[in-house]
Design an enzyme around this catalytic site. Structure first.
Site, PDB file in Angstrom:
ATOM      1  N   GLU A 116       0.459 -13.671  -2.774  1.00 46.08           N
ATOM      2  CA  GLU A 116       0.389 -13.024  -1.467  1.00 46.08           C
ATOM      3  C   GLU A 116      -0.546 -11.814  -1.481  1.00 46.08           C
ATOM      4  OE1 GLU A 116       4.731 -14.175   0.419  1.00 46.08           O
ATOM      5  OE2 GLU A 116       4.548 -12.229  -0.559  1.00 46.08           O
ATOM      6  N   CYS A 129      -3.525  -4.676   0.020  1.00 46.75           N
ATOM      7  CA  CYS A 129      -2.694  -4.727  -1.182  1.00 46.75           C
ATOM      8  C   CYS A 129      -2.926  -6.078  -1.847  1.00 46.75           C
ATOM      9  CB  CYS A 129      -1.228  -4.542  -0.808  1.00 46.75           C
ATOM     10  SG  CYS A 129      -0.103  -4.524  -2.220  1.00 46.75           S
ATOM     11  N   CYS A 136       5.573 -12.148 -11.948  1.00 49.42           N
ATOM     12  CA  CYS A 136       5.453 -10.855 -12.618  1.00 49.42           C
ATOM     13  C   CYS A 136       6.105 -10.915 -13.986  1.00 49.42           C
ATOM     14  CB  CYS A 136       6.107  -9.754 -11.782  1.00 49.42           C
ATOM     15  SG  CYS A 136       5.788  -8.093 -12.431  1.00 49.42           S
ATOM     16  N   CYS A 140      11.376  -4.926 -12.771  1.00 58.74           N
ATOM     17  CA  CYS A 140      11.807  -3.700 -12.104  1.00 58.74           C
ATOM     18  C   CYS A 140      12.919  -4.068 -11.121  1.00 58.74           C
ATOM     19  CB  CYS A 140      10.628  -3.048 -11.400  1.00 58.74           C
ATOM     20  SG  CYS A 140       9.293  -2.603 -12.531  1.00 58.74           S
ATOM     21  N   CYS A 143      12.704  -4.323  -7.251  1.00 58.75           N
ATOM     22  CA  CYS A 143      11.533  -5.035  -6.728  1.00 58.75           C
ATOM     23  C   CYS A 143      11.816  -6.529  -6.606  1.00 58.75           C
ATOM     24  CB  CYS A 143      10.339  -4.787  -7.657  1.00 58.75           C
ATOM     25  SG  CYS A 143       8.827  -5.626  -7.132  1.00 58.75           S
ATOM     26  N   GLY A 191       2.601  -8.788  -9.530  1.00 52.63           N
ATOM     27  CA  GLY A 191       2.115  -8.722 -10.895  1.00 52.63           C
ATOM     28  C   GLY A 191       1.834  -7.318 -11.398  1.00 52.63           C
ATOM     29  N   GLU A 192       1.653  -7.223 -12.718  1.00 54.00           N
ATOM     30  CA  GLU A 192       1.273  -5.986 -13.405  1.00 54.00           C
ATOM     31  C   GLU A 192      -0.213  -6.087 -13.756  1.00 54.00           C
ATOM     32  OE1 GLU A 192       0.238  -2.930 -15.106  1.00 54.00           O
ATOM     33  OE2 GLU A 192       2.383  -2.774 -14.632  1.00 54.00           O
ATOM     34  N   SER A 223      -2.303   0.259  -9.745  1.00 52.72           N
ATOM     35  CA  SER A 223      -0.931   0.701 -10.008  1.00 52.72           C
ATOM     36  C   SER A 223      -0.385  -0.009 -11.236  1.00 52.72           C
ATOM     37  CB  SER A 223      -0.041   0.387  -8.801  1.00 52.72           C
ATOM     38  OG  SER A 223       1.303   0.752  -9.070  1.00 52.72           O
ATOM     39  N   SER A 245       4.103   3.623 -11.332  1.00 48.64           N
ATOM     40  CA  SER A 245       5.440   3.368 -10.796  1.00 48.64           C
ATOM     41  C   SER A 245       6.447   4.093 -11.678  1.00 48.64           C
ATOM     42  CB  SER A 245       5.716   1.860 -10.785  1.00 48.64           C
ATOM     43  OG  SER A 245       4.851   1.210  -9.897  1.00 48.64           O
ATOM     44  N   LEU A 246       6.839   5.288 -11.274  1.00 44.24           N
ATOM     45  CA  LEU A 246       7.720   6.120 -12.098  1.00 44.24           C
ATOM     46  C   LEU A 246       9.188   5.815 -11.794  1.00 44.24           C
ATOM     47  CD1 LEU A 246       7.646   8.321 -14.261  1.00 44.24           C
ATOM     48  CD2 LEU A 246       7.776  10.015 -12.419  1.00 44.24           C
ATOM     49  N   HIS A 247       9.636   6.177 -10.601  1.00 38.50           N
ATOM     50  CA  HIS A 247      10.938   5.771 -10.050  1.00 38.50           C
ATOM     51  C   HIS A 247      12.170   6.348 -10.756  1.00 38.50           C
ATOM     52  CE1 HIS A 247       8.412   3.123  -7.817  1.00 38.50           C
ATOM     53  NE2 HIS A 247       8.196   2.318  -8.833  1.00 38.50           N
ATOM     54  N   ASN A 324      13.042  -0.654   0.171  1.00 36.37           N
ATOM     55  CA  ASN A 324      12.969  -1.749   1.137  1.00 36.37           C
ATOM     56  C   ASN A 324      13.938  -2.847   0.709  1.00 36.37           C
ATOM     57  OD1 ASN A 324      10.789  -0.730   2.841  1.00 36.37           O
ATOM     58  ND2 ASN A 324       9.520  -0.968   1.018  1.00 36.37           N
ATOM     59  N   CYS A 367       6.610  -2.562   0.472  1.00 36.44           N
ATOM     60  CA  CYS A 367       6.552  -2.324  -0.973  1.00 36.44           C
ATOM     61  C   CYS A 367       7.765  -2.938  -1.669  1.00 36.44           C
ATOM     62  CB  CYS A 367       6.498  -0.823  -1.228  1.00 36.44           C
ATOM     63  SG  CYS A 367       6.404  -0.375  -2.962  1.00 36.44           S
TER      64      CYS A 367
END
Length: 394
Positions: A116, A129, A136, A140, A143, A191-192, A223, A245-247, A324, A367
């Site tokens: 996507e 994006c 992935c 996470c 996600c 994906g990373e 990212s 991506s800390l979070h 989200n 996101c």
């Protein structure tokens, strides 16, 4: 970098799948490879150099996919090219438009795999994006995309193709910097990106090329969830803006939310950020921080975030992202009051901490929500997949 274990991170490029018609797809080839493709097709080297320059302009500056429309190429050469080469676009399985103007495309590769891309319009910019993988490698926990098994890396052509498709949809050919709707690209889709380094690097090189798409590296953000060994290479070989991506600000919480933290901890990650080539106050590193109710959103978390960023002397901006929701998620969204308080603490410490307005929620384009419909799984399957990924990360 390969991840140990039986989960396949596809660390090396896969062989290109030949087209059924036998033609070679020119999309995604570097200038040198485009020229070599022409020479391999028995075009004389001097002629190949000229034609490669012309083709590059038509493909990336004009967005043309039909050789017959390339007016500075002779009418005898046009069918010769058409018989041997193609200029593709991703197949669009579904195109959706949100009530807020966000657009999402479900795309299908020739091997039947789906991925996507999302375009987010704003008053002063338009951001695409872009995905780097089908599925992935990581897991996470907040996600939706992270619940998917990694199928394979996207090729450079498939990554560039997302940008080309968006430009088609927006009617932005020929390519000119003035008046563009698509002004920014973020490698924040499925994906990373740093686990598909070569293809991402090559694709972004094409996107940034001044003779074609000509998007400035300052308009592109990559990212990562924290693939520390690849971050310096990204700064040196790609040179775009970095988002992390800390979070979470403690080992316990980040280990849960971003399991890659068990392999590369917060201290290693922040030191790699401090060492990132080109990072300065004019090109700050963006730290993405999804706000999860009663998990990472306390005043103490905000103060610790400030302490960490100041300890490593990081030129930083913090994007606070309200969670989200998606079906089966283990978390809830922080209250607006809690998000505002968190933002206030960080702002008062002299660090920008805007709250990102969720976009495209009604079409699952926000996101953390990207996930193809074919990948719906039961809760038992999701738990089993999470255990497998965490075991692979060590």
């Amino acid at each position: 970098m390969p991840i140990p274990g039986h989960i396949d991170p596809v660390p090396v490029p896969r062989a290109a799948v030949p087209r059924p018609d036998g033609r070679i797809d020119l999309l995604g080839l570097s200038k040198a490879d485009l020229r070599m493709a022409l020479e391999t097709a028995q075009l004389e080297p001097k002629q190949a150099k000229l034609r490669a320059k012309q083709l590059w302009h038509w493909i990336y500056n004009r967005g043309v996919t039909d050789f017959a429309l390339m007016t500075d190429i002779s009418k005898t050469m046009q069918p010769w090219l058409a018989n041997r080469f193609a200029i593709s676009r991703p197949e669009v399985v579904e195109a959706q438009v949100s009530t807020d103007g966000t657009r999402k495309w479900l795309l299908r590769a020739p091997d039947g795999e789906d991925y996507e891309a999302v375009f987010i319009p704003d008053a002063d910019r338009g951001t695409l994006c872009v995905s780097s993988q089908v599925g992935c490698t990581l897991n996470c926990r907040f996600c939706h995309t992270g619940t998917m098994r990694l199928v394979r890396n996207l090729t450079a052509a498939e990554i560039v193709g997302q940008v080309m498709l968006a430009r088609d949809a927006l009617g932005e050919w020929p390519s000119t910097p003035e008046g563009r709707m698509l002004t920014n690209v973020v490698m924040m889709g499925m994906g990373e990106p740093l686990y598909n380094f070569d293809a991402v690097r090559d694709a972004l090189g094409i996107v940034m090329d001044g003779d074609g798409l000509a998007l400035s590296k300052r308009r592109i953000t990559l990212s990562t969830s924290g693939v520390v060994p690849m971050m310096a290479r990204a700064g040196t070989e790609i040179g775009v803006n970095l988002a992390v991506s800390l979070h979470g600000v403690t080992k316990e919480i980040r280990d849960e939310i971003v399991p890659l933290n068990r392999k590369y901890g917060i201290e290693q990650l922040l030191q790699a950020c401090a060492d990132y080539p080109g990072a300065n106050n004019a090109r700050r590193i963006t730290f993405e921080y999804v706000m999860l109710k009663d998990k990472n959103d306390t005043d103490a978390d905000a103060h610790e975030l400030v302490r960490l960023l100041k300890h490593y002397n990081l030129p930083a901006k913090v994007n606070l992202i309200p969670f989200n929701p998606w079906p089966g998620a283990d978390y809830e969204t922080s209250t607006p009051e809690r998000v505002r308080r968190f933002s206030q603490i960080v702002f008062e410490a002299g660090i920008s901490a805007p709250v990102r307005t969720p976009r495209g929620r009604d079409i699952d384009a926000a996101c953390g929500q990207l996930k193809t419909a074919s990948e719906k799984k039961s809760r038992a399957e999701l738990d089993r997949l999470a255990e497998e990924k965490q075991a692979a990360l060590g």
